[in-house]
Design a protein around this motif. Structure first.
Motif, mmCIF file in Angstrom:
data_model
loop_
_atom_site.group_PDB
_atom_site.id
_atom_site.type_symbol
_atom_site.label_atom_id
_atom_site.label_comp_id
_atom_site.label_asym_id
_atom_site.label_seq_id
_atom_site.Cartn_x
_atom_site.Cartn_y
_atom_site.Cartn_z
ATOM 1 N N ARG A 46 0.866 -1.172 0.000
ATOM 2 C CA ARG A 46 0.000 0.000 0.000
ATOM 3 C C ARG A 46 0.899 1.218 0.000
ATOM 4 O O ARG A 46 1.764 1.369 0.860
ATOM 5 C CB ARG A 46 -0.925 0.037 1.206
ATOM 6 N N ILE A 47 0.684 2.071 -0.981
ATOM 7 C CA ILE A 47 1.487 3.278 -1.145
ATOM 8 C C ILE A 47 0.552 4.475 -1.163
ATOM 9 O O ILE A 47 -0.359 4.546 -1.997
ATOM 10 C CB ILE A 47 2.293 3.224 -2.457
ATOM 11 N N SER A 48 0.777 5.413 -0.258
ATOM 12 C CA SER A 48 -0.016 6.635 -0.248
ATOM 13 C C SER A 48 0.521 7.578 -1.316
ATOM 14 O O SER A 48 1.736 7.747 -1.463
ATOM 15 C CB SER A 48 0.057 7.319 1.113
ATOM 16 N N TYR A 49 -0.385 8.190 -2.060
ATOM 17 C CA TYR A 49 0.059 9.214 -3.004
ATOM 18 C C TYR A 49 -0.557 10.570 -2.672
ATOM 19 O O TYR A 49 -0.721 11.437 -3.523
ATOM 20 C CB TYR A 49 -0.161 8.794 -4.470
ATOM 21 N N ALA A 50 -0.809 10.780 -1.379
ATOM 22 C CA ALA A 50 -1.272 12.077 -0.873
ATOM 23 C C ALA A 50 -0.040 12.893 -0.486
ATOM 24 O O ALA A 50 0.257 13.107 0.686
ATOM 25 C CB ALA A 50 -2.203 11.886 0.312
ATOM 26 N N ALA A 51 0.715 13.283 -1.484
ATOM 27 C CA ALA A 51 1.958 14.036 -1.288
ATOM 28 C C ALA A 51 2.169 14.914 -2.516
ATOM 29 O O ALA A 51 1.464 14.779 -3.518
ATOM 30 C CB ALA A 51 3.134 13.079 -1.107
ATOM 31 N N SER A 52 3.151 15.778 -2.435
ATOM 32 C CA SER A 52 3.447 16.644 -3.581
ATOM 33 C C SER A 52 3.967 15.810 -4.748
ATOM 34 O O SER A 52 4.516 14.716 -4.551
ATOM 35 C CB SER A 52 4.489 17.688 -3.198
ATOM 36 N N GLN A 53 3.806 16.332 -5.939
ATOM 37 C CA GLN A 53 4.310 15.613 -7.116
ATOM 38 C C GLN A 53 5.817 15.455 -7.058
ATOM 39 O O GLN A 53 6.345 14.423 -7.478
ATOM 40 C CB GLN A 53 3.872 16.315 -8.394
ATOM 41 N N ASP A 54 6.513 16.443 -6.518
ATOM 42 C CA ASP A 54 7.968 16.325 -6.387
ATOM 43 C C ASP A 54 8.343 15.165 -5.451
ATOM 44 O O ASP A 54 9.259 14.391 -5.751
ATOM 45 C CB ASP A 54 8.582 17.623 -5.872
ATOM 46 N N SER A 55 7.631 15.041 -4.335
ATOM 47 C CA SER A 55 7.905 13.944 -3.393
ATOM 48 C C SER A 55 7.600 12.597 -4.028
ATOM 49 O O SER A 55 8.354 11.636 -3.850
ATOM 50 C CB SER A 55 7.066 14.110 -2.123
ATOM 51 N N LEU A 56 6.504 12.525 -4.766
ATOM 52 C CA LEU A 56 6.138 11.269 -5.435
ATOM 53 C C LEU A 56 7.164 10.891 -6.491
ATOM 54 O O LEU A 56 7.547 9.725 -6.597
ATOM 55 C CB LEU A 56 4.750 11.374 -6.054
ATOM 56 N N ARG A 57 7.610 11.858 -7.270
ATOM 57 C CA ARG A 57 8.643 11.578 -8.279
ATOM 58 C C ARG A 57 9.913 11.052 -7.623
ATOM 59 O O ARG A 57 10.537 10.108 -8.114
ATOM 60 C CB ARG A 57 8.958 12.832 -9.089
ATOM 61 N N GLU A 58 10.316 11.683 -6.519
ATOM 62 C CA GLU A 58 11.531 11.249 -5.821
ATOM 63 C C GLU A 58 11.362 9.837 -5.274
ATOM 64 O O GLU A 58 12.269 9.005 -5.377
ATOM 65 C CB GLU A 58 11.882 12.218 -4.700
ATOM 66 N N ALA A 59 10.215 9.538 -4.686
ATOM 67 C CA ALA A 59 9.968 8.192 -4.168
ATOM 68 C C ALA A 59 10.015 7.163 -5.288
ATOM 69 O O ALA A 59 10.636 6.104 -5.141
ATOM 70 C CB ALA A 59 8.620 8.139 -3.450
ATOM 71 N N LEU A 60 9.391 7.475 -6.418
ATOM 72 C CA LEU A 60 9.410 6.543 -7.550
ATOM 73 C C LEU A 60 10.817 6.377 -8.109
ATOM 74 O O LEU A 60 11.208 5.277 -8.502
ATOM 75 C CB LEU A 60 8.443 7.011 -8.633
ATOM 76 N N ARG A 61 11.584 7.454 -8.116
ATOM 77 C CA ARG A 61 12.978 7.366 -8.573
ATOM 78 C C ARG A 61 13.763 6.424 -7.664
ATOM 79 O O ARG A 61 14.512 5.558 -8.130
ATOM 80 C CB ARG A 61 13.625 8.752 -8.590
ATOM 81 N N ARG A 62 13.562 6.556 -6.353
ATOM 82 C CA ARG A 62 14.261 5.694 -5.405
ATOM 83 C C ARG A 62 13.829 4.240 -5.523
ATOM 84 O O ARG A 62 14.654 3.326 -5.460
ATOM 85 C CB ARG A 62 14.018 6.180 -3.982
ATOM 86 N N ILE A 63 12.529 4.026 -5.670
ATOM 87 C CA ILE A 63 12.017 2.656 -5.843
ATOM 88 C C ILE A 63 12.605 2.040 -7.101
ATOM 89 O O ILE A 63 13.086 0.903 -7.101
ATOM 90 C CB ILE A 63 10.474 2.642 -5.867
#
Length: 68
Positions: A46-63
């Motif tokens: 389960r991944i929350s995407y209630a965050a800024s687009q910049d934070s989501l991009r960074e998380a996806l980059r790390r994943i």
């Protein structure tokens, strides 16, 4: 409320618990194992995407960096 994705991670070769821990420990990305919702949640995160687009991009980059 919040918004969540519940992706199937069986193709990674990791259990839900193992991948959730690995993402936190090695990539600094917090997700919840699907097994927190019962045995049928194995193979999902389960991944929350209630965050800024910049934070989501960074998380996806790390994943992607961890799994890629």
């Amino acid at each position: 409320g919040a918004f969540y994705a519940f992706p199937n991670i069986t193709g990674t070769g990791y259990s839900s618990n193992d991948l959730a821990r690995k993402l936190l420990d090695e990539a600094g990305v917090a997700v919840l194992s699907g097994t927190a919702f019962g045995a049928h949640g194995e193979g999902y995160l389960r991944i929350s995407y209630a965050a800024s687009q910049d934070s989501l991009r960074e998380a996806l980059r790390r994943i992607g960096g961890l799994l890629g």
